[in-house]
Motif scaffolding. Structure first.
Motif, PDB file in Angstrom:
ATOM      1  N   SER A   9      27.174  47.822  29.365  1.00 39.70           N
ATOM      2  CA  SER A   9      26.506  48.851  28.566  1.00 39.70           C
ATOM      3  C   SER A   9      26.483  50.150  29.361  1.00 39.70           C
ATOM      4  O   SER A   9      26.625  50.143  30.584  1.00 39.70           O
ATOM      5  N   PRO A  10      26.304  51.307  28.671  1.00 44.29           N
ATOM      6  CA  PRO A  10      26.282  52.595  29.386  1.00 44.29           C
ATOM      7  C   PRO A  10      25.182  52.678  30.442  1.00 44.29           C
ATOM      8  O   PRO A  10      25.300  53.413  31.406  1.00 44.29           O
ATOM      9  N   GLU A  11      24.106  51.906  30.266  1.00 48.68           N
ATOM     10  CA  GLU A  11      23.010  51.929  31.232  1.00 48.68           C
ATOM     11  C   GLU A  11      23.323  51.118  32.492  1.00 48.68           C
ATOM     12  O   GLU A  11      22.707  51.310  33.529  1.00 48.68           O
ATOM     13  N   GLU A  12      24.239  50.169  32.379  1.00 63.02           N
ATOM     14  CA  GLU A  12      24.584  49.322  33.519  1.00 63.02           C
ATOM     15  C   GLU A  12      25.533  50.051  34.460  1.00 63.02           C
ATOM     16  O   GLU A  12      26.443  50.730  34.031  1.00 63.02           O
ATOM     17  N   SER A  13      25.305  49.883  35.739  1.00 60.75           N
ATOM     18  CA  SER A  13      26.265  50.422  36.708  1.00 60.75           C
ATOM     19  C   SER A  13      27.258  49.308  37.056  1.00 60.75           C
ATOM     20  O   SER A  13      26.943  48.130  36.978  1.00 60.75           O
ATOM     21  N   PHE A  14      28.454  49.706  37.407  1.00 64.19           N
ATOM     22  CA  PHE A  14      29.486  48.744  37.779  1.00 64.19           C
ATOM     23  C   PHE A  14      29.990  49.117  39.151  1.00 64.19           C
ATOM     24  O   PHE A  14      30.389  50.255  39.376  1.00 64.19           O
ATOM     25  N   GLN A  15      29.965  48.181  40.063  1.00 65.22           N
ATOM     26  CA  GLN A  15      30.384  48.444  41.432  1.00 65.22           C
ATOM     27  C   GLN A  15      31.708  47.730  41.704  1.00 65.22           C
ATOM     28  O   GLN A  15      31.832  46.531  41.497  1.00 65.22           O
ATOM     29  N   PHE A  16      32.701  48.501  42.152  1.00 63.21           N
ATOM     30  CA  PHE A  16      33.987  47.935  42.547  1.00 63.21           C
ATOM     31  C   PHE A  16      33.914  47.531  44.012  1.00 63.21           C
ATOM     32  O   PHE A  16      33.460  48.292  44.849  1.00 63.21           O
ATOM     33  N   VAL A  17      34.368  46.338  44.312  1.00 68.19           N
ATOM     34  CA  VAL A  17      34.427  45.863  45.691  1.00 68.19           C
ATOM     35  C   VAL A  17      35.907  45.637  46.020  1.00 68.19           C
ATOM     36  O   VAL A  17      36.467  44.601  45.664  1.00 68.19           O
ATOM     37  N   PRO A  18      36.569  46.623  46.656  1.00 66.33           N
ATOM     38  CA  PRO A  18      37.994  46.462  46.973  1.00 66.33           C
ATOM     39  C   PRO A  18      38.223  45.315  47.949  1.00 66.33           C
ATOM     40  O   PRO A  18      37.455  45.116  48.883  1.00 66.33           O
ATOM     41  N   ARG A  19      39.281  44.535  47.700  1.00 65.83           N
ATOM     42  CA  ARG A  19      39.659  43.441  48.592  1.00 65.83           C
ATOM     43  C   ARG A  19      40.918  43.769  49.379  1.00 65.83           C
ATOM     44  O   ARG A  19      41.098  43.299  50.484  1.00 65.83           O
ATOM     45  N   ASP A  34      33.964  42.611  41.145  1.00 62.93           N
ATOM     46  CA  ASP A  34      32.604  43.114  41.148  1.00 62.93           C
ATOM     47  C   ASP A  34      31.838  42.285  42.184  1.00 62.93           C
ATOM     48  O   ASP A  34      32.354  41.289  42.690  1.00 62.93           O
ATOM     49  N   PRO A  35      30.606  42.680  42.560  1.00 59.16           N
ATOM     50  CA  PRO A  35      29.882  41.922  43.594  1.00 59.16           C
ATOM     51  C   PRO A  35      29.674  40.446  43.244  1.00 59.16           C
ATOM     52  O   PRO A  35      29.674  39.596  44.135  1.00 59.16           O
ATOM     53  N   ALA A  36      29.541  40.112  41.967  1.00 56.83           N
ATOM     54  CA  ALA A  36      29.327  38.717  41.568  1.00 56.83           C
ATOM     55  C   ALA A  36      30.635  37.933  41.471  1.00 56.83           C
ATOM     56  O   ALA A  36      30.620  36.735  41.226  1.00 56.83           O
ATOM     57  N   ARG A  37      31.752  38.617  41.654  1.00 55.53           N
ATOM     58  CA  ARG A  37      33.098  38.029  41.548  1.00 55.53           C
ATOM     59  C   ARG A  37      33.365  37.450  40.163  1.00 55.53           C
ATOM     60  O   ARG A  37      34.126  36.505  40.011  1.00 55.53           O
ATOM     61  N   SER A  38      32.740  38.031  39.138  1.00 55.58           N
ATOM     62  CA  SER A  38      32.967  37.563  37.775  1.00 55.58           C
ATOM     63  C   SER A  38      34.045  38.389  37.071  1.00 55.58           C
ATOM     64  O   SER A  38      34.582  37.963  36.069  1.00 55.58           O
ATOM     65  N   ILE A  39      34.329  39.583  37.594  1.00 53.29           N
ATOM     66  CA  ILE A  39      35.359  40.446  37.028  1.00 53.29           C
ATOM     67  C   ILE A  39      36.372  40.755  38.120  1.00 53.29           C
ATOM     68  O   ILE A  39      36.005  41.109  39.236  1.00 53.29           O
ATOM     69  N   TYR A  40      37.638  40.592  37.807  1.00 50.08           N
ATOM     70  CA  TYR A  40      38.723  40.863  38.737  1.00 50.08           C
ATOM     71  C   TYR A  40      39.475  42.084  38.226  1.00 50.08           C
ATOM     72  O   TYR A  40      39.674  42.231  37.032  1.00 50.08           O
ATOM     73  N   TRP A  86      54.773  41.823  45.446  1.00 50.48           N
ATOM     74  CA  TRP A  86      53.327  41.680  45.564  1.00 50.48           C
ATOM     75  C   TRP A  86      52.808  40.834  44.425  1.00 50.48           C
ATOM     76  O   TRP A  86      53.327  40.884  43.314  1.00 50.48           O
ATOM     77  N   GLN A  87      51.775  40.032  44.705  1.00 49.45           N
ATOM     78  CA  GLN A  87      51.146  39.229  43.663  1.00 49.45           C
ATOM     79  C   GLN A  87      49.637  39.224  43.879  1.00 49.45           C
ATOM     80  O   GLN A  87      49.160  39.225  45.022  1.00 49.45           O
ATOM     81  N   SER A  88      48.898  39.236  42.776  1.00 49.76           N
ATOM     82  CA  SER A  88      47.440  39.207  42.842  1.00 49.76           C
ATOM     83  C   SER A  88      46.957  38.028  43.674  1.00 49.76           C
ATOM     84  O   SER A  88      47.537  36.949  43.644  1.00 49.76           O
ATOM     85  N   LYS A  89      45.894  38.267  44.397  1.00 48.66           N
ATOM     86  CA  LYS A  89      45.231  37.210  45.154  1.00 48.66           C
ATOM     87  C   LYS A  89      43.866  37.010  44.506  1.00 48.66           C
ATOM     88  O   LYS A  89      42.889  37.637  44.884  1.00 48.66           O
ATOM     89  N   LEU A  90      43.843  36.169  43.486  1.00 49.26           N
ATOM     90  CA  LEU A  90      42.620  35.985  42.710  1.00 49.26           C
ATOM     91  C   LEU A  90      41.519  35.386  43.571  1.00 49.26           C
ATOM     92  O   LEU A  90      41.775  34.511  44.398  1.00 49.26           O
ATOM     93  N   PRO A  91      40.273  35.840  43.368  1.00 51.97           N
ATOM     94  CA  PRO A  91      39.180  35.372  44.224  1.00 51.97           C
ATOM     95  C   PRO A  91      38.846  33.901  44.042  1.00 51.97           C
ATOM     96  O   PRO A  91      38.441  33.246  44.970  1.00 51.97           O
ATOM     97  N   ASP A  92      39.001  33.354  42.833  1.00 56.05           N
ATOM     98  CA  ASP A  92      38.682  31.955  42.591  1.00 56.05           C
ATOM     99  C   ASP A  92      39.568  31.447  41.468  1.00 56.05           C
ATOM    100  O   ASP A  92      39.200  31.488  40.302  1.00 56.05           O
ATOM    101  N   ARG A  93      40.759  30.971  41.816  1.00 55.33           N
ATOM    102  CA  ARG A  93      41.732  30.554  40.801  1.00 55.33           C
ATOM    103  C   ARG A  93      41.273  29.337  40.008  1.00 55.33           C
ATOM    104  O   ARG A  93      41.681  29.145  38.880  1.00 55.33           O
TER     105      ARG A  93
END
Length: 105
Positions: A9-19, A34-40, A86-93
């Motif tokens: 939502s517009p009120e929510e902030s979204f933090q990118f955590v570069p890997r 994201d910090p919760a590792r729910s969005i890649y 190069w290939q994505s390195k997914l956090p939790d496949r």
């Protein structure tokens, strides 16, 4: 666009955590979660020779493979082929299955 893709939502902030950050010629790739590792996510930037970003592509919850198109051959008959660089390195496949995309540079 990020809010539309992630459902934030517009009120929510979204933090990118570069890997990781990688560069291939004029293409720069940054991947992270994201910090919760729910969005890649992966950002692909095209940078001009004088250092100006001329194109930005964003991929959310998508596994990305980058290939270099090579049309040089050792014989007289050209046989173009793609070389993966190069290939994505997914956090939790094991937790999430993501659609795949190939980016040719």
């Amino acid at each position: 666009m990020m809010r539309l893709l992630t459902g934030a939502s517009p009120e929510e902030s979204f933090q990118f955590v570069p890997r990781s950050i990688e560069a291939f010629g004029s293409t720069v790739l940054v991947e992270g979660t994201d910090p919760a590792r729910s969005i890649y996510w992966v950002h692909a930037w095209t940078v001009s020779p004088n250092g100006i970003i001329t194109q930005v592509r964003e991929y959310f919850n998508t596994s990305l493979t980058v290939t270099r198109v090579d049309d040089s051959t050792s014989s007289n008959v050209p046989k173009p082929h793609c070389l993966p660089v190069w290939q994505s390195k997914l956090p939790d496949r094991t937790r999430k299955s993501l659609p795949g995309l190939v980016l040719a540079i």
